[in-house]
Design a protein around this motif. Sequence first.
Motif, PDB file in Angstrom:
ATOM      1  N   UNK A 103       0.826  -1.207   0.000  1.00  0.00           N
ATOM      2  CA  UNK A 103       0.000   0.000   0.000  1.00  0.00           C
ATOM      3  C   UNK A 103       0.863   1.262   0.000  1.00  0.00           C
ATOM      4  N   UNK A 104       2.152   1.123   0.339  1.00  0.00           N
ATOM      5  CA  UNK A 104       3.066   2.265   0.326  1.00  0.00           C
ATOM      6  C   UNK A 104       4.148   2.011  -0.723  1.00  0.00           C
ATOM      7  N   UNK A 105       4.379   3.021  -1.555  1.00  0.00           N
ATOM      8  CA  UNK A 105       5.306   2.911  -2.679  1.00  0.00           C
ATOM      9  C   UNK A 105       6.289   4.071  -2.634  1.00  0.00           C
ATOM     10  N   UNK A 106       7.564   3.765  -2.759  1.00  0.00           N
ATOM     11  CA  UNK A 106       8.598   4.798  -2.819  1.00  0.00           C
ATOM     12  C   UNK A 106       8.796   5.164  -4.287  1.00  0.00           C
ATOM     13  N   UNK A 107       8.338   6.346  -4.653  1.00  0.00           N
ATOM     14  CA  UNK A 107       8.398   6.763  -6.058  1.00  0.00           C
ATOM     15  C   UNK A 107       9.823   7.015  -6.537  1.00  0.00           C
ATOM     16  N   UNK A 108      10.782   7.029  -5.629  1.00  0.00           N
ATOM     17  CA  UNK A 108      12.176   7.176  -6.027  1.00  0.00           C
ATOM     18  C   UNK A 108      12.764   5.863  -6.548  1.00  0.00           C
ATOM     19  N   UNK A 109      12.033   4.763  -6.351  1.00  0.00           N
ATOM     20  CA  UNK A 109      12.475   3.454  -6.840  1.00  0.00           C
ATOM     21  C   UNK A 109      11.649   3.089  -8.077  1.00  0.00           C
ATOM     22  N   UNK A 110      12.328   2.898  -9.204  1.00  0.00           N
ATOM     23  CA  UNK A 110      11.658   2.698 -10.483  1.00  0.00           C
ATOM     24  C   UNK A 110      10.615   1.579 -10.451  1.00  0.00           C
ATOM     25  N   UNK A 111      10.968   0.423  -9.939  1.00  0.00           N
ATOM     26  CA  UNK A 111      10.023  -0.698  -9.926  1.00  0.00           C
ATOM     27  C   UNK A 111       8.771  -0.383  -9.111  1.00  0.00           C
ATOM     28  N   UNK A 112       8.953   0.255  -7.965  1.00  0.00           N
ATOM     29  CA  UNK A 112       7.798   0.626  -7.146  1.00  0.00           C
ATOM     30  C   UNK A 112       6.975   1.712  -7.823  1.00  0.00           C
ATOM     31  N   UNK A 113       7.644   2.642  -8.505  1.00  0.00           N
ATOM     32  CA  UNK A 113       6.934   3.699  -9.225  1.00  0.00           C
ATOM     33  C   UNK A 113       6.083   3.095 -10.343  1.00  0.00           C
ATOM     34  N   UNK A 114       6.615   2.133 -11.065  1.00  0.00           N
ATOM     35  CA  UNK A 114       5.863   1.475 -12.132  1.00  0.00           C
ATOM     36  C   UNK A 114       4.674   0.710 -11.552  1.00  0.00           C
ATOM     37  N   UNK A 115       4.876  -0.009 -10.459  1.00  0.00           N
ATOM     38  CA  UNK A 115       3.774  -0.743  -9.820  1.00  0.00           C
ATOM     39  C   UNK A 115       2.682   0.208  -9.360  1.00  0.00           C
ATOM     40  N   UNK A 116       3.077   1.291  -8.744  1.00  0.00           N
ATOM     41  CA  UNK A 116       2.151   2.328  -8.274  1.00  0.00           C
ATOM     42  C   UNK A 116       1.300   2.857  -9.434  1.00  0.00           C
ATOM     43  N   UNK A 117       1.958   3.229 -10.522  1.00  0.00           N
ATOM     44  CA  UNK A 117       1.235   3.772 -11.673  1.00  0.00           C
ATOM     45  C   UNK A 117       0.302   2.730 -12.287  1.00  0.00           C
ATOM     46  N   UNK A 118       0.759   1.522 -12.361  1.00  0.00           N
ATOM     47  CA  UNK A 118      -0.082   0.449 -12.912  1.00  0.00           C
ATOM     48  C   UNK A 118      -1.352   0.269 -12.077  1.00  0.00           C
ATOM     49  N   UNK A 119      -1.212   0.277 -10.764  1.00  0.00           N
ATOM     50  CA  UNK A 119      -2.366   0.134  -9.876  1.00  0.00           C
ATOM     51  C   UNK A 119      -3.323   1.302 -10.038  1.00  0.00           C
ATOM     52  N   UNK A 120      -2.797   2.518 -10.007  1.00  0.00           N
ATOM     53  CA  UNK A 120      -3.673   3.692 -10.096  1.00  0.00           C
ATOM     54  C   UNK A 120      -4.375   3.742 -11.451  1.00  0.00           C
ATOM     55  N   UNK A 121      -3.677   3.423 -12.520  1.00  0.00           N
ATOM     56  CA  UNK A 121      -4.314   3.417 -13.844  1.00  0.00           C
ATOM     57  C   UNK A 121      -5.422   2.372 -13.929  1.00  0.00           C
ATOM     58  N   UNK A 122      -5.217   1.223 -13.328  1.00  0.00           N
ATOM     59  CA  UNK A 122      -6.200   0.141 -13.405  1.00  0.00           C
ATOM     60  C   UNK A 122      -7.382   0.356 -12.475  1.00  0.00           C
ATOM     61  N   UNK A 123      -7.133   0.843 -11.277  1.00  0.00           N
ATOM     62  CA  UNK A 123      -8.168   0.880 -10.243  1.00  0.00           C
ATOM     63  C   UNK A 123      -8.738   2.268  -9.966  1.00  0.00           C
ATOM     64  N   UNK A 124      -8.006   3.316 -10.354  1.00  0.00           N
ATOM     65  CA  UNK A 124      -8.373   4.667  -9.957  1.00  0.00           C
ATOM     66  C   UNK A 124      -9.585   5.245 -10.666  1.00  0.00           C
ATOM     67  N   UNK A 125     -10.365   5.975  -9.903  1.00  0.00           N
ATOM     68  CA  UNK A 125     -11.439   6.795 -10.455  1.00  0.00           C
ATOM     69  C   UNK A 125     -10.826   8.150 -10.846  1.00  0.00           C
ATOM     70  N   UNK A 126     -11.618   9.017 -11.435  1.00  0.00           N
ATOM     71  CA  UNK A 126     -11.120  10.318 -11.898  1.00  0.00           C
ATOM     72  C   UNK A 126     -10.338  11.049 -10.811  1.00  0.00           C
ATOM     73  N   UNK A 127     -10.916  11.195  -9.623  1.00  0.00           N
ATOM     74  CA  UNK A 127     -10.249  11.948  -8.561  1.00  0.00           C
ATOM     75  C   UNK A 127      -8.947  11.283  -8.123  1.00  0.00           C
ATOM     76  N   UNK A 128      -8.901   9.951  -8.155  1.00  0.00           N
ATOM     77  CA  UNK A 128      -7.670   9.234  -7.816  1.00  0.00           C
ATOM     78  C   UNK A 128      -6.580   9.516  -8.847  1.00  0.00           C
ATOM     79  N   UNK A 129      -6.945   9.495 -10.119  1.00  0.00           N
ATOM     80  CA  UNK A 129      -5.973   9.754 -11.178  1.00  0.00           C
ATOM     81  C   UNK A 129      -5.349  11.128 -11.001  1.00  0.00           C
ATOM     82  N   UNK A 130      -6.186  12.121 -10.746  1.00  0.00           N
ATOM     83  CA  UNK A 130      -5.712  13.497 -10.587  1.00  0.00           C
ATOM     84  C   UNK A 130      -4.846  13.644  -9.344  1.00  0.00           C
ATOM     85  N   UNK A 131      -5.221  12.968  -8.266  1.00  0.00           N
ATOM     86  CA  UNK A 131      -4.506  13.094  -6.994  1.00  0.00           C
ATOM     87  C   UNK A 131      -3.200  12.307  -6.950  1.00  0.00           C
TER      88      UNK A 131
END
Length: 115
Positions: free
Chosen positions: A46-74
């Motif tokens: 549930x916590x991702x360090x955006x300074x680490x490439x692999x975690x940043x990619x996982x984070x973005x993949x999750x938000x793109x797949x699961x996020x609603x409009x407000x989540x995408x923006x935030x």
Amino acid sequence: MASQPDLSDLRRAKFARRLPAALSELAGPQRGPVRLPLHLAWSGLTTFDLDQLRLRISYYRIVLAEGQHDDLVQYLDRDLLVDLWPTLRTLVSRDAREVWESAFGELGGSARATA
């Protein structure tokens, strides 16, 4: 009898309803640790360090797949999304990829340049 929309059309419509009007609306974090709420990261990390490439990619993949409009923006950042897109486009569903690339030429252009 009217034909039913196929499953892919329904998924594309779902992703399209969530999109921001412009990538410039994406004002999420660019660095450091970020904790995603359970409605996004409901399994695993549930916590991702955006300074680490692999975690940043996982984070973005999750938000793109699961996020609603407000989540995408935030939670997404325009510059990071554009930078990661050549990789992300291979990790998200075809429907999500086609919706994002159709809506935002800068994503389709970067994807074709690296394909």
